[in-house]
Scaffold this active site. Structure first.
Site, PDB file in Angstrom:
ATOM      1  N   SER A 174      23.703  88.903  21.813  1.00 54.57           N
ATOM      2  CA  SER A 174      24.772  88.358  20.970  1.00 54.57           C
ATOM      3  C   SER A 174      25.782  89.439  20.618  1.00 54.57           C
ATOM      4  O   SER A 174      25.414  90.487  20.094  1.00 54.57           O
ATOM      5  CB  SER A 174      24.197  87.829  19.645  1.00 54.57           C
ATOM      6  OG  SER A 174      23.359  86.756  19.867  1.00 54.57           O
ATOM      7  N   HIS A 214      28.230  83.977  23.321  1.00 55.53           N
ATOM      8  CA  HIS A 214      27.530  84.045  24.618  1.00 55.53           C
ATOM      9  C   HIS A 214      28.395  83.318  25.644  1.00 55.53           C
ATOM     10  O   HIS A 214      28.450  82.091  25.659  1.00 55.53           O
ATOM     11  CB  HIS A 214      26.156  83.374  24.536  1.00 55.53           C
ATOM     12  CG  HIS A 214      25.162  84.151  23.733  1.00 55.53           C
ATOM     13  ND1 HIS A 214      24.200  84.934  24.303  1.00 55.53           N
ATOM     14  CD2 HIS A 214      25.016  84.278  22.407  1.00 55.53           C
ATOM     15  CE1 HIS A 214      23.479  85.502  23.357  1.00 55.53           C
ATOM     16  NE2 HIS A 214      23.960  85.116  22.190  1.00 55.53           N
ATOM     17  N   HIS A 219      19.092  80.419  25.716  1.00 53.83           N
ATOM     18  CA  HIS A 219      18.004  80.457  24.737  1.00 53.83           C
ATOM     19  C   HIS A 219      17.128  79.209  24.839  1.00 53.83           C
ATOM     20  O   HIS A 219      17.603  78.132  25.170  1.00 53.83           O
ATOM     21  CB  HIS A 219      18.558  80.530  23.315  1.00 53.83           C
ATOM     22  CG  HIS A 219      19.383  81.748  23.052  1.00 53.83           C
ATOM     23  ND1 HIS A 219      20.737  81.792  23.307  1.00 53.83           N
ATOM     24  CD2 HIS A 219      19.056  82.963  22.560  1.00 53.83           C
ATOM     25  CE1 HIS A 219      21.206  82.987  22.987  1.00 53.83           C
ATOM     26  NE2 HIS A 219      20.209  83.718  22.528  1.00 53.83           N
ATOM     27  N   TYR A 265      16.040  77.653  22.281  1.00 47.49           N
ATOM     28  CA  TYR A 265      16.443  76.688  21.248  1.00 47.49           C
ATOM     29  C   TYR A 265      17.612  75.809  21.678  1.00 47.49           C
ATOM     30  O   TYR A 265      17.931  74.825  21.018  1.00 47.49           O
ATOM     31  CB  TYR A 265      16.770  77.390  19.913  1.00 47.49           C
ATOM     32  CG  TYR A 265      17.920  78.365  19.954  1.00 47.49           C
ATOM     33  CD1 TYR A 265      19.236  77.940  20.063  1.00 47.49           C
ATOM     34  CD2 TYR A 265      17.687  79.730  19.849  1.00 47.49           C
ATOM     35  CE1 TYR A 265      20.289  78.835  20.094  1.00 47.49           C
ATOM     36  CE2 TYR A 265      18.721  80.639  19.874  1.00 47.49           C
ATOM     37  CZ  TYR A 265      20.017  80.190  20.007  1.00 47.49           C
ATOM     38  OH  TYR A 265      21.048  81.086  20.045  1.00 47.49           O
ATOM     39  N   GLU A 266      18.258  76.163  22.796  1.00 50.94           N
ATOM     40  CA  GLU A 266      19.358  75.314  23.274  1.00 50.94           C
ATOM     41  C   GLU A 266      18.832  74.052  23.963  1.00 50.94           C
ATOM     42  O   GLU A 266      19.615  73.196  24.381  1.00 50.94           O
ATOM     43  CB  GLU A 266      20.257  76.111  24.230  1.00 50.94           C
ATOM     44  CG  GLU A 266      21.053  77.182  23.494  1.00 50.94           C
ATOM     45  CD  GLU A 266      21.790  78.114  24.434  1.00 50.94           C
ATOM     46  OE1 GLU A 266      22.914  77.774  24.816  1.00 50.94           O
ATOM     47  OE2 GLU A 266      21.241  79.181  24.776  1.00 50.94           O
ATOM     48  N   ALA A 320      20.426  90.996  19.487  1.00 49.22           N
ATOM     49  CA  ALA A 320      20.693  91.176  18.065  1.00 49.22           C
ATOM     50  C   ALA A 320      19.429  90.713  17.343  1.00 49.22           C
ATOM     51  O   ALA A 320      18.847  89.706  17.718  1.00 49.22           O
ATOM     52  CB  ALA A 320      21.873  90.303  17.657  1.00 49.22           C
ATOM     53  N   MET A 364      15.444  85.665  18.453  1.00 46.30           N
ATOM     54  CA  MET A 364      15.218  84.375  19.137  1.00 46.30           C
ATOM     55  C   MET A 364      15.360  84.490  20.655  1.00 46.30           C
ATOM     56  O   MET A 364      15.730  83.520  21.318  1.00 46.30           O
ATOM     57  CB  MET A 364      16.230  83.352  18.606  1.00 46.30           C
ATOM     58  CG  MET A 364      16.243  83.186  17.100  1.00 46.30           C
ATOM     59  SD  MET A 364      17.554  82.063  16.587  1.00 46.30           S
ATOM     60  CE  MET A 364      17.667  82.438  14.833  1.00 46.30           C
ATOM     61  N   SER A 365      15.112  85.666  21.196  1.00 47.42           N
ATOM     62  CA  SER A 365      15.345  85.833  22.642  1.00 47.42           C
ATOM     63  C   SER A 365      14.422  86.910  23.199  1.00 47.42           C
ATOM     64  O   SER A 365      13.415  87.268  22.587  1.00 47.42           O
ATOM     65  CB  SER A 365      16.809  86.242  22.873  1.00 47.42           C
ATOM     66  OG  SER A 365      17.036  87.541  22.352  1.00 47.42           O
ATOM     67  N   ASN A 393      21.143  92.343  10.700  1.00 50.83           N
ATOM     68  CA  ASN A 393      20.978  91.892   9.310  1.00 50.83           C
ATOM     69  C   ASN A 393      19.616  92.334   8.799  1.00 50.83           C
ATOM     70  O   ASN A 393      18.698  92.546   9.600  1.00 50.83           O
ATOM     71  CB  ASN A 393      21.102  90.362   9.204  1.00 50.83           C
ATOM     72  CG  ASN A 393      20.150  89.630  10.126  1.00 50.83           C
ATOM     73  OD1 ASN A 393      20.265  89.708  11.353  1.00 50.83           O
ATOM     74  ND2 ASN A 393      19.201  88.935   9.547  1.00 50.83           N
ATOM     75  N   HIS A 409      25.406  83.733  11.444  1.00 53.70           N
ATOM     76  CA  HIS A 409      25.741  84.131  12.813  1.00 53.70           C
ATOM     77  C   HIS A 409      26.970  85.050  12.852  1.00 53.70           C
ATOM     78  O   HIS A 409      27.038  85.978  13.659  1.00 53.70           O
ATOM     79  CB  HIS A 409      25.983  82.870  13.656  1.00 53.70           C
ATOM     80  CG  HIS A 409      26.164  83.151  15.121  1.00 53.70           C
ATOM     81  ND1 HIS A 409      25.207  83.799  15.881  1.00 53.70           N
ATOM     82  CD2 HIS A 409      27.186  82.883  15.982  1.00 53.70           C
ATOM     83  CE1 HIS A 409      25.633  83.918  17.135  1.00 53.70           C
ATOM     84  NE2 HIS A 409      26.830  83.369  17.214  1.00 53.70           N
TER      85      HIS A 409
HETATM   86  N1  HPA Z   1      16.204  86.199  12.655  1.00 56.56           N
HETATM   87  C1  HPA Z   1      16.104  85.705  13.898  1.00 56.56           C
HETATM   88  N2  HPA Z   1      16.964  86.021  14.852  1.00 56.56           N
HETATM   89  C2  HPA Z   1      17.961  86.859  14.552  1.00 56.56           C
HETATM   90  C3  HPA Z   1      18.120  87.399  13.284  1.00 56.56           C
HETATM   91  C4  HPA Z   1      17.187  87.037  12.274  1.00 56.56           C
HETATM   92  O1  HPA Z   1      17.255  87.481  11.106  1.00 56.56           O
HETATM   93  N3  HPA Z   1      19.216  88.216  13.301  1.00 56.56           N
HETATM   94  C5  HPA Z   1      19.690  88.166  14.566  1.00 56.56           C
HETATM   95  N4  HPA Z   1      18.953  87.342  15.328  1.00 56.56           N
END
Ligand code: HPA
Length: 307
Positions: free
Chosen positions: A45, A78, A100, A102-103, A130, A233-234, A257, A281
Protein backbone atom coordinates in the site's frame (compact mmCIF):
# COMPACT_ATOMS: atom_id res chain seq x y z
CA UNK A 1 -4.13 -10.47 -24.63
CA UNK A 2 -7.66 -11.14 -23.48
CA UNK A 3 -9.62 -12.30 -20.48
CA UNK A 4 -9.87 -16.05 -20.90
CA UNK A 5 -10.71 -16.99 -17.34
CA UNK A 6 -14.22 -18.32 -17.86
CA UNK A 7 -14.41 -20.66 -20.84
CA UNK A 8 -15.56 -24.20 -20.08
CA UNK A 9 -12.69 -25.93 -21.82
CA UNK A 10 -10.32 -24.18 -19.39
CA UNK A 11 -12.06 -25.17 -16.17
CA UNK A 12 -9.79 -28.16 -15.67
CA UNK A 13 -6.49 -26.44 -16.38
CA UNK A 14 -3.93 -26.86 -13.60
CA UNK A 15 -2.33 -23.86 -11.97
CA UNK A 16 0.88 -24.60 -13.82
CA UNK A 17 -0.98 -24.60 -17.15
CA UNK A 18 -2.74 -21.32 -16.35
CA UNK A 19 0.48 -19.68 -15.19
CA UNK A 20 2.23 -20.88 -18.35
CA UNK A 21 -0.52 -19.35 -20.51
CA UNK A 22 0.01 -16.02 -18.72
CA UNK A 23 3.78 -16.20 -19.11
CA UNK A 24 3.41 -16.89 -22.84
CA UNK A 25 1.03 -13.92 -23.13
CA UNK A 26 3.46 -11.66 -21.27
CA UNK A 27 6.43 -12.75 -23.37
CA UNK A 28 4.47 -11.99 -26.53
CA UNK A 29 4.34 -8.29 -25.64
CA UNK A 30 7.53 -7.51 -23.71
CA UNK A 31 11.00 -7.20 -25.25
CA UNK A 32 13.19 -10.31 -25.11
CA UNK A 33 15.60 -8.60 -22.70
CA UNK A 34 12.79 -8.63 -20.11
CA UNK A 35 11.68 -12.24 -20.56
CA UNK A 36 13.57 -13.69 -17.59
CA UNK A 37 13.27 -11.56 -14.44
CA UNK A 38 15.54 -12.83 -11.66
CA UNK A 39 13.82 -10.85 -8.92
CA UNK A 40 10.20 -9.93 -8.19
CA UNK A 41 9.15 -7.05 -5.97
CA UNK A 42 5.62 -6.78 -4.59
CA UNK A 43 4.80 -3.16 -3.80
CA UNK A 44 2.59 -2.71 -0.75
CA UNK A 45 0.00 0.00 0.00
CA UNK A 46 1.35 3.40 -1.02
CA UNK A 47 4.68 1.83 -2.06
CA UNK A 48 4.01 1.66 -5.81
CA UNK A 49 6.84 4.17 -6.40
CA UNK A 50 9.28 1.31 -5.81
CA UNK A 51 8.80 0.56 -9.50
CA UNK A 52 10.19 4.03 -10.32
CA UNK A 53 13.64 2.67 -9.45
CA UNK A 54 13.48 0.42 -12.54
CA UNK A 55 15.63 1.77 -15.36
CA UNK A 56 13.65 3.57 -18.10
CA UNK A 57 14.96 1.30 -20.91
CA UNK A 58 14.10 -1.46 -21.50
CA UNK A 59 10.89 -1.28 -19.53
CA UNK A 60 7.36 -2.48 -20.10
CA UNK A 61 4.12 -2.18 -18.10
CA UNK A 62 1.15 -4.53 -18.35
CA UNK A 63 -2.09 -3.76 -16.46
CA UNK A 64 -3.64 -6.76 -14.68
CA UNK A 65 -6.75 -6.15 -16.82
CA UNK A 66 -4.81 -7.23 -19.93
CA UNK A 67 -3.66 -10.53 -18.41
CA UNK A 68 -5.68 -13.73 -18.49
CA UNK A 69 -6.68 -15.12 -15.06
CA UNK A 70 -5.43 -12.06 -13.15
CA UNK A 71 -7.99 -10.85 -10.60
CA UNK A 72 -8.41 -7.08 -10.58
CA UNK A 73 -7.35 -5.06 -7.55
CA UNK A 74 -10.09 -2.88 -6.08
CA UNK A 75 -8.23 -0.95 -3.36
CA UNK A 76 -7.23 2.74 -3.46
CA UNK A 77 -3.43 2.98 -3.53
CA UNK A 78 -3.16 -0.34 -5.43
CA UNK A 79 -2.98 0.35 -9.15
CA UNK A 80 -2.78 -3.19 -10.53
CA UNK A 81 -0.01 -3.71 -13.08
CA UNK A 82 3.21 -5.62 -13.68
CA UNK A 83 6.24 -3.51 -14.54
CA UNK A 84 9.21 -5.26 -16.16
CA UNK A 85 12.63 -3.62 -16.25
CA UNK A 86 16.10 -3.61 -14.71
CA UNK A 87 17.20 -2.63 -11.21
CA UNK A 88 20.77 -1.71 -12.18
CA UNK A 89 21.93 -4.78 -14.10
CA UNK A 90 19.34 -7.14 -12.61
CA UNK A 91 16.23 -8.06 -14.67
CA UNK A 92 13.16 -7.70 -12.47
CA UNK A 93 9.41 -7.49 -12.30
CA UNK A 94 7.46 -5.24 -9.94
CA UNK A 95 3.90 -6.04 -9.03
CA UNK A 96 2.31 -2.67 -8.44
CA UNK A 97 -0.88 -3.16 -6.50
CA UNK A 98 -1.62 -6.50 -4.95
CA UNK A 99 -4.62 -8.72 -4.80
CA UNK A 100 -6.00 -9.21 -1.30
CA UNK A 101 -8.01 -12.08 0.08
CA UNK A 102 -10.55 -9.60 1.51
CA UNK A 103 -11.41 -8.40 -2.00
CA UNK A 104 -13.30 -11.66 -2.39
CA UNK A 105 -10.82 -13.59 -4.52
CA UNK A 106 -10.35 -17.29 -3.93
CA UNK A 107 -7.03 -17.77 -2.15
CA UNK A 108 -5.33 -19.60 -5.01
CA UNK A 109 -6.14 -16.71 -7.35
CA UNK A 110 -5.09 -13.94 -4.96
CA UNK A 111 -1.59 -15.45 -5.00
CA UNK A 112 -1.63 -16.40 -8.68
CA UNK A 113 0.87 -13.67 -9.73
CA UNK A 114 3.53 -15.35 -7.57
CA UNK A 115 2.92 -18.60 -9.50
CA UNK A 116 3.44 -16.63 -12.70
CA UNK A 117 6.74 -15.24 -11.37
CA UNK A 118 7.84 -18.76 -10.54
CA UNK A 119 7.14 -19.97 -14.09
CA UNK A 120 9.12 -16.98 -15.39
CA UNK A 121 12.11 -18.25 -13.41
CA UNK A 122 12.16 -15.66 -10.59
CA UNK A 123 14.61 -16.81 -7.91
CA UNK A 124 14.12 -14.19 -5.17
CA UNK A 125 11.15 -12.11 -4.11
CA UNK A 126 10.98 -8.94 -2.04
CA UNK A 127 7.55 -8.45 -0.52
CA UNK A 128 6.65 -5.10 1.02
CA UNK A 129 3.57 -4.07 2.95
CA UNK A 130 2.03 -1.45 5.17
CA UNK A 131 1.41 -2.79 8.67
CA UNK A 132 0.14 -1.70 12.04
CA UNK A 133 2.69 -1.71 14.86
CA UNK A 134 1.72 -3.95 17.79
CA UNK A 135 5.11 -3.83 19.46
CA UNK A 136 5.04 -0.74 21.71
CA UNK A 137 8.61 0.12 20.61
CA UNK A 138 7.51 0.54 16.98
CA UNK A 139 6.68 4.03 15.72
CA UNK A 140 5.02 5.24 12.51
CA UNK A 141 7.64 5.28 9.75
CA UNK A 142 9.77 2.48 11.24
CA UNK A 143 10.54 -0.56 9.13
CA UNK A 144 10.31 -4.18 10.23
CA UNK A 145 12.09 -7.01 8.43
CA UNK A 146 9.96 -10.12 8.86
CA UNK A 147 11.72 -13.07 10.46
CA UNK A 148 8.58 -15.11 11.09
CA UNK A 149 4.82 -14.93 10.73
CA UNK A 150 1.52 -16.06 12.22
CA UNK A 151 -1.11 -16.98 9.65
CA UNK A 152 -4.44 -16.58 11.45
CA UNK A 153 -6.68 -17.46 8.46
CA UNK A 154 -4.32 -20.33 7.58
CA UNK A 155 -4.51 -21.81 11.06
CA UNK A 156 -8.30 -21.68 10.74
CA UNK A 157 -8.35 -23.49 7.38
CA UNK A 158 -8.17 -20.56 4.92
CA UNK A 159 -4.83 -21.51 3.43
CA UNK A 160 -3.42 -20.67 -0.02
CA UNK A 161 -2.11 -24.25 -0.44
CA UNK A 162 -5.41 -25.88 0.53
CA UNK A 163 -6.71 -28.21 -2.18
CA UNK A 164 -4.92 -30.37 -4.72
CA UNK A 165 -1.16 -29.89 -4.68
CA UNK A 166 0.60 -29.25 -7.97
CA UNK A 167 3.95 -31.07 -7.49
CA UNK A 168 5.41 -29.13 -10.42
CA UNK A 169 5.47 -26.17 -8.03
CA UNK A 170 6.36 -27.76 -4.73
CA UNK A 171 5.71 -30.32 -2.01
CA UNK A 172 2.36 -31.17 -0.42
CA UNK A 173 3.71 -30.50 3.08
CA UNK A 174 5.86 -27.40 3.05
CA UNK A 175 8.09 -26.45 5.99
CA UNK A 176 7.98 -22.75 6.85
CA UNK A 177 10.39 -22.68 9.78
CA UNK A 178 13.03 -21.19 7.45
CA UNK A 179 10.69 -19.08 5.31
CA UNK A 180 12.60 -15.83 5.83
CA UNK A 181 16.04 -16.09 4.27
CA UNK A 182 18.78 -15.29 6.81
CA UNK A 183 21.27 -14.20 4.15
CA UNK A 184 18.81 -11.76 2.58
CA UNK A 185 17.94 -10.30 5.97
CA UNK A 186 21.63 -9.75 6.72
CA UNK A 187 22.07 -8.08 3.33
CA UNK A 188 19.11 -5.80 4.00
CA UNK A 189 20.67 -4.55 7.23
CA UNK A 190 24.06 -4.12 5.47
CA UNK A 191 22.32 -2.13 2.80
CA UNK A 192 20.56 0.15 5.32
CA UNK A 193 23.92 0.74 7.02
CA UNK A 194 25.64 1.56 3.71
CA UNK A 195 22.88 4.07 2.96
CA UNK A 196 23.18 5.65 6.43
CA UNK A 197 19.45 5.39 6.95
CA UNK A 198 18.28 6.92 10.20
CA UNK A 199 14.84 5.28 10.03
CA UNK A 200 14.70 2.54 12.72
CA UNK A 201 14.65 -0.99 11.29
CA UNK A 202 13.37 -3.79 13.51
CA UNK A 203 13.19 -7.50 12.93
CA UNK A 204 10.02 -9.24 14.03
CA UNK A 205 6.91 -11.34 13.61
CA UNK A 206 4.10 -10.33 11.24
CA UNK A 207 0.60 -11.59 11.89
CA UNK A 208 -1.66 -11.97 8.86
CA UNK A 209 -5.34 -11.22 9.39
CA UNK A 210 -7.92 -11.39 6.62
CA UNK A 211 -9.30 -7.83 7.06
CA UNK A 212 -10.83 -5.69 5.71
CA UNK A 213 -11.67 -4.32 9.16
CA UNK A 214 -8.85 -3.03 11.30
CA UNK A 215 -8.56 -4.86 14.60
CA UNK A 216 -10.55 -4.17 17.73
CA UNK A 217 -8.60 -3.30 20.86
CA UNK A 218 -9.18 -6.77 22.32
CA UNK A 219 -8.11 -8.45 19.07
CA UNK A 220 -4.97 -6.33 18.99
CA UNK A 221 -4.09 -7.32 22.56
CA UNK A 222 -4.63 -10.96 21.61
CA UNK A 223 -2.33 -10.66 18.58
CA UNK A 224 0.37 -9.05 20.72
CA UNK A 225 -0.01 -11.81 23.33
CA UNK A 226 0.49 -14.37 20.55
CA UNK A 227 3.90 -12.86 19.89
CA UNK A 228 3.26 -10.61 16.88
CA UNK A 229 5.10 -7.31 16.40
CA UNK A 230 3.12 -6.04 13.41
CA UNK A 231 -0.26 -6.82 11.85
CA UNK A 232 -1.44 -6.64 8.27
CA UNK A 233 -3.80 -8.01 5.64
CA UNK A 234 -1.36 -9.32 3.04
CA UNK A 235 2.09 -10.80 2.39
CA UNK A 236 1.84 -14.17 4.17
CA UNK A 237 -0.13 -15.92 1.38
CA UNK A 238 2.38 -14.60 -1.19
CA UNK A 239 5.31 -15.74 0.92
CA UNK A 240 3.85 -19.22 1.29
CA UNK A 241 3.45 -19.54 -2.48
CA UNK A 242 6.93 -18.14 -3.10
CA UNK A 243 8.44 -20.67 -0.69
CA UNK A 244 6.34 -23.45 -2.22
CA UNK A 245 7.99 -22.55 -5.54
CA UNK A 246 11.46 -22.50 -3.95
CA UNK A 247 12.06 -18.73 -4.08
CA UNK A 248 14.19 -16.93 -1.54
CA UNK A 249 12.09 -14.44 0.40
CA UNK A 250 12.73 -11.04 1.94
CA UNK A 251 9.72 -9.26 3.40
CA UNK A 252 9.59 -5.76 4.86
CA UNK A 253 6.77 -3.97 6.65
CA UNK A 254 6.47 -0.23 6.83
CA UNK A 255 4.77 0.65 10.11
CA UNK A 256 2.01 3.04 9.09
CA UNK A 257 0.05 3.23 12.34
CA UNK A 258 0.42 2.32 15.98
CA UNK A 259 -2.28 -0.19 16.78
CA UNK A 260 -4.51 0.67 19.74
CA UNK A 261 -4.21 -2.02 22.37
CA UNK A 262 -5.38 -0.04 25.43
CA UNK A 263 -8.64 -1.46 26.79
CA UNK A 264 -11.79 0.38 25.79
CA UNK A 265 -12.56 3.00 28.45
CA UNK A 266 -15.59 2.14 30.55
CA UNK A 267 -18.66 4.33 30.94
CA UNK A 268 -17.65 4.75 34.58
CA UNK A 269 -14.33 6.27 33.45
CA UNK A 270 -16.23 9.38 32.26
CA UNK A 271 -15.36 11.24 29.01
CA UNK A 272 -12.66 9.48 26.99
CA UNK A 273 -11.03 10.27 23.63
CA UNK A 274 -12.03 7.24 21.59
CA UNK A 275 -10.56 8.59 18.36
CA UNK A 276 -6.95 8.48 19.60
CA UNK A 277 -5.00 6.01 17.46
CA UNK A 278 -8.00 4.92 15.39
CA UNK A 279 -6.60 3.33 12.18
CA UNK A 280 -7.64 4.64 8.77
CA UNK A 281 -6.54 3.95 5.19
CA UNK A 282 -5.55 7.59 4.45
CA UNK A 283 -3.08 7.56 7.36
CA UNK A 284 -1.63 4.28 6.05
CA UNK A 285 -1.11 5.71 2.55
CA UNK A 286 0.36 8.99 3.89
CA UNK A 287 2.94 7.16 6.04
CA UNK A 288 3.84 4.91 3.11
CA UNK A 289 4.32 7.89 0.78
CA UNK A 290 6.57 9.59 3.32
CA UNK A 291 8.82 6.53 3.49
CA UNK A 292 8.77 5.89 -0.26
CA UNK A 293 12.21 7.36 -1.05
CA UNK A 294 13.99 5.32 1.64
CA UNK A 295 12.19 2.16 0.59
CA UNK A 296 13.22 2.77 -3.04
CA UNK A 297 16.87 3.21 -2.13
CA UNK A 298 16.77 0.10 0.06
CA UNK A 299 15.14 -2.10 -2.55
CA UNK A 300 17.53 -0.90 -5.25
CA UNK A 301 20.55 -1.42 -2.98
CA UNK A 302 19.25 -4.78 -1.89
CA UNK A 303 18.73 -6.10 -5.38
CA UNK A 304 22.26 -5.23 -6.43
CA UNK A 305 23.39 -7.49 -3.54
CA UNK A 306 21.18 -10.39 -4.63
CA UNK A 307 23.03 -11.53 -7.72
N1 HPA B 1 -4.08 -3.62 10.84
C1 HPA B 1 -4.17 -4.42 9.76
N2 HPA B 1 -3.63 -4.09 8.60
C2 HPA B 1 -2.98 -2.93 8.51
C3 HPA B 1 -2.86 -2.06 9.58
C4 HPA B 1 -3.46 -2.43 10.82
O1 HPA B 1 -3.39 -1.71 11.84
N3 HPA B 1 -2.14 -0.97 9.17
C5 HPA B 1 -1.83 -1.20 7.88
N4 HPA B 1 -2.34 -2.37 7.46
Amino acid sequence: MSDSSGSESEVDLTLTERATIVVDAIREVIPKALHDPAVAVICGSGLHHLADALSPEPRCEIPFSELPYFPLTTVDGHIGKLVFGYFGTVPAVCMVGRIHFYEGNPFDMSVFPVRVFSVMGVKSIIVTNAAGGLNPDYKVGDLMVLNDHINIPGLAGWHPLKGANDPLFGPRFLALSDAYDLELRKKFFDCARDLNLTRPIHEGVYVFVSGPTYETRAESRMLRLLGADAVGMSTVPEIIIARHSGMRVLAVSLITNEVVTAPMPKVSDGEADLSAGKANHEEVIAAANAAGADMRRLVLGMISKLI
